[in-house]
Structure formats: C-alpha cells, structure tokens
Write a protein that holds these residues in place. Structure first.
Motif, PDB file in Angstrom:
ATOM      1  N   LYS A 219      48.398  37.273  20.557  1.00 40.79           N
ATOM      2  CA  LYS A 219      47.966  37.169  21.953  1.00 40.79           C
ATOM      3  C   LYS A 219      48.223  38.474  22.708  1.00 40.79           C
ATOM      4  N   PHE A 220      48.936  39.376  22.074  1.00 41.99           N
ATOM      5  CA  PHE A 220      49.282  40.642  22.724  1.00 41.99           C
ATOM      6  C   PHE A 220      48.188  41.677  22.512  1.00 41.99           C
ATOM      7  N   LYS A 221      48.112  42.627  23.428  1.00 40.86           N
ATOM      8  CA  LYS A 221      47.161  43.724  23.313  1.00 40.86           C
ATOM      9  C   LYS A 221      47.854  44.892  22.621  1.00 40.86           C
ATOM     10  N   PHE A 222      47.260  45.375  21.543  1.00 42.65           N
ATOM     11  CA  PHE A 222      47.798  46.515  20.803  1.00 42.65           C
ATOM     12  C   PHE A 222      46.927  47.744  21.074  1.00 42.65           C
ATOM     13  N   MET A 252      56.774  42.849  19.760  1.00 40.87           N
ATOM     14  CA  MET A 252      56.156  41.919  20.715  1.00 40.87           C
ATOM     15  C   MET A 252      57.209  41.309  21.630  1.00 40.87           C
ATOM     16  N   ARG A 253      58.358  40.985  21.064  1.00 46.27           N
ATOM     17  CA  ARG A 253      59.454  40.424  21.857  1.00 46.27           C
ATOM     18  C   ARG A 253      59.902  41.419  22.919  1.00 46.27           C
ATOM     19  N   SER A 254      60.049  42.691  22.525  1.00 51.44           N
ATOM     20  CA  SER A 254      60.455  43.741  23.451  1.00 51.44           C
ATOM     21  C   SER A 254      59.431  43.914  24.565  1.00 51.44           C
ATOM     22  N   SER A 255      58.148  43.767  24.212  1.00 55.23           N
ATOM     23  CA  SER A 255      57.073  43.896  25.199  1.00 55.23           C
ATOM     24  C   SER A 255      57.178  42.822  26.277  1.00 55.23           C
ATOM     25  N   VAL A 256      57.491  41.582  25.868  1.00 56.96           N
ATOM     26  CA  VAL A 256      57.633  40.471  26.816  1.00 56.96           C
ATOM     27  C   VAL A 256      58.835  40.694  27.723  1.00 56.96           C
ATOM     28  N   ASN A 258      60.389  43.437  28.517  1.00 54.17           N
ATOM     29  CA  ASN A 258      60.248  44.592  29.414  1.00 54.17           C
ATOM     30  C   ASN A 258      58.970  44.562  30.252  1.00 54.17           C
ATOM     31  N   GLU A 259      58.263  43.415  30.195  1.00 52.58           N
ATOM     32  CA  GLU A 259      57.067  43.177  31.012  1.00 52.58           C
ATOM     33  C   GLU A 259      56.016  44.280  30.845  1.00 52.58           C
ATOM     34  N   LYS A 260      55.769  44.642  29.588  1.00 49.25           N
ATOM     35  CA  LYS A 260      54.728  45.623  29.289  1.00 49.25           C
ATOM     36  C   LYS A 260      53.447  44.878  28.941  1.00 49.25           C
ATOM     37  N   ASN A 261      52.304  45.424  29.336  1.00 49.86           N
ATOM     38  CA  ASN A 261      51.038  44.720  29.114  1.00 49.86           C
ATOM     39  C   ASN A 261      50.363  45.089  27.797  1.00 49.86           C
ATOM     40  N   LYS A 262      50.921  46.041  27.070  1.00 50.97           N
ATOM     41  CA  LYS A 262      50.356  46.381  25.762  1.00 50.97           C
ATOM     42  C   LYS A 262      51.430  46.990  24.865  1.00 50.97           C
ATOM     43  N   ILE A 263      51.146  46.947  23.561  1.00 51.56           N
ATOM     44  CA  ILE A 263      52.082  47.480  22.565  1.00 51.56           C
ATOM     45  C   ILE A 263      51.490  48.766  21.997  1.00 51.56           C
ATOM     46  N   THR A 264      52.273  49.823  22.007  1.00 56.71           N
ATOM     47  CA  THR A 264      51.787  51.125  21.548  1.00 56.71           C
ATOM     48  C   THR A 264      52.389  51.476  20.187  1.00 56.71           C
ATOM     49  N   LEU A 265      51.926  52.584  19.637  1.00 55.81           N
ATOM     50  CA  LEU A 265      52.454  53.081  18.365  1.00 55.81           C
ATOM     51  C   LEU A 265      53.960  53.322  18.466  1.00 55.81           C
ATOM     52  N   PHE A 266      54.399  53.891  19.594  1.00 54.95           N
ATOM     53  CA  PHE A 266      55.825  54.194  19.765  1.00 54.95           C
ATOM     54  C   PHE A 266      56.684  52.938  19.678  1.00 54.95           C
ATOM     55  N   ASP A 267      56.189  51.821  20.252  1.00 56.12           N
ATOM     56  CA  ASP A 267      56.959  50.572  20.239  1.00 56.12           C
ATOM     57  C   ASP A 267      57.262  50.120  18.811  1.00 56.12           C
ATOM     58  N   ILE A 268      56.246  50.212  17.947  1.00 53.10           N
ATOM     59  CA  ILE A 268      56.433  49.782  16.549  1.00 53.10           C
ATOM     60  C   ILE A 268      57.310  50.780  15.793  1.00 53.10           C
TER      61      ILE A 268
END
Length: 282
Positions: A219-222, A252-256, A258-268
């Motif tokens: 459900k997340f935007k990558f 994905m957990r970190s994104s939720v 930290n209230e980020k609207n998308k997951i980037t390369l750096f996050d992974i």
C-alpha cells in the motif's frame, strides 16, 4: 465465507482431540488449513518445478498404483533458515487441500525416559486418522545420527521409533520434514524420503523478483526505479528470503512512524545497513 472454507466439519471433527504429552500436558501438534499468496513465494525454476511435480505425483497416486509404483509421498527440505521451507509445506497443503499437521517439538520431547518415542507414535497415530500432511519441522532434533557419542541410548530409541512410524504411515497422506542441519541426520532417515530438495538462499534475480513483488503488492508508494532495484538486489546477496522481507518491512514501518509519504532508495539502504550492523559507531 462458505465457498472459501476449505475443511469439512467431519474432517475437522476427526482432528479435534489433539495428542498431548503425558508429563507436561502440552499439545504435540498444531492443525491448520493455510492460505498463502503464491506470488509472494519466490522460488527458483528448478525448485518450483519439483514442488509442482511432487503435488502432481500425490494427485495421480491412483495412476501410479496401477502402474505398480506403490510409494509413499515423502519430502525432505533442507537448507539455511529463512529460505521458505515452512512456506513450501504450507503451499503444498493449500494446493492439495489437505490439513497441515505440524509437530510441536516442545510438546513432543519429554524428560521421562522412553516417553519421546511414545509421543512420536502418538503423533503418527493421530495423523493417520485421515488424509493430511504431517509436517516435521526442525527435523534434526529427533532424527540425529545414532552413533553420536555425546547422546544417550534414548536417542537411538527415538530414531528407531521415527523410522518405524514413517515406514507404516498411510500412503494416502504426505510427510514433509524440514531441517537447517542436514549433516546431523541419520543415514537411514534419508532413505525414507523419495524426494529431497536443497533450498538455498535467493540469487540476485530472485531478490529482484522479491522486491518487485513487495512494491507491487504494498500500500506504500516506492520512489525507486528499476535500475536502483538492481543495485539493492546486488547489495542483499547472501541474505535469506526472510531477512530481505524483514528489511523491506522495517523500511515501511519506519515510513509510517516518521509520517513519510513515500519510501526511497536511501530508506531501504539504511535498513539493510542496520540489519547487517547492529551498532553504528560513526
């Protein structure tokens, strides 16, 4: 709900009284009709074809019997932890429509002399009541080499009991065993399985498929291009399927959180680094 229900009342009723250990009174089995997403089970072509052939062999056992092939359906899976052995057992259960009866080692192994062998007999007797899949996870615990000098005579009785019960088990059911330590198995155990599969860690191509599947079903935007996914795949070589899922789930957990609207390369990349390095000093 009724159309999706996969176990009849009679079949579930016949499995209602689970066997328990006489000493601890713990259940010795878990019973379920697993439903898993086939697309999320990433296997290489060789393993995938062998699993499909195994299922086809079970479904055509009447034809095999007419041809004079009267063999039980037994499968031994071995390889590193987290590479999908349990998921394969669940997939076979789902495809065949058979209930999955998983032996619980904490309930099976008893401190009383001779009780462990009796508990193995109880589990096999219970599984023989109807067609099912008997799943023996962490198989090396009860199927160790009998000439191990560090073990007592109890181990020999346990392995002998296991071999005898496998030999007389119903040919209308399936036995699946899984182990992370195949080198510990007794030589006589190997001969009881007519199909043995080595399950290895995913290749770069399989990791790529795993990441694409996660992105497509999430459900997340990558915000990650195909080229960047290739870079991530090469970075994650050497990790198991479970490890890679953990890294993606953590991002994905970190994104939720930290209230980020998308997951980037750096996050992974960050989660991959934290997974491999449990402390950061710089």
């Amino acid at each position: 709900l009724l159309s999706k229900k996969r176990g009849g009342i009679l079949s579930l009723d016949s499995l209602s009284s689970k066997p328990v250990d006489g000493e601890s009174r713990m259940d010795m089995v878990d019973i379920c009709y697993p439903i898993i997403d086939r697309d999320k089970l990433i296997l290489n072509n060789e393993i995938d074809n062998k699993i499909k052939e195994f299922i086809k062999g079970y479904e055509n056992r009447d034809k095999l019997l007419k041809a004079g092939i009267d063999e039980p359906c037994t499968l031994l899976l071995y390889g590193p932890p987290g590479c999908g052995k349990t998921s394969m057992a669940q997939y076979i259960s789902m495809e065949t429509g058979l209930p999955l009866i998983t032996a619980r080692l904490d309930g099976m192994i008893s401190s009383l002399l001779g009780n462990t062998a009796k508990n193995i007999r109880k589990i096999f007797d219970f599984a023989s009541r109807q067609e099912c899949i008997l799943f023996l996870d962490e198989f090396d615990v009860i199927a160790k080499i009998r000439d191990d000098k560090n073990e007592t005579g109890e181990l020999k009785r346990v392995v002998n009991s296991l071999i005898q019960n496998i030999d007389v088990f119903s040919k209308d059911s399936i036995i699946i065993a899984a182990t992370n330590h195949h080198e510990l198995l007794d030589p006589a155990i190997w001969r009881r399985f007519n199909r043995v599969l080595s399950v290895s860690k995913p290749t770069e191509l399989e990791i790529n498929s795993l990441i694409h599947t996660c992105i497509n079903t999430s459900k997340f935007k990558f915000d990650i291009s195909d080229k960047k996914i290739e870079n991530i795949s090469s970075l994650l070589i050497g990790l198991s399927h479970s490890d890679i899922n953990t890294i993606l789930n953590n991002s994905m957990r970190s994104s939720v959180i930290n209230e980020k609207n998308k997951i980037t390369l750096f996050d992974i990349l960050r989660e991959a680094f934290l997974f491999k390095n449990h402390s950061i000093t710089n």
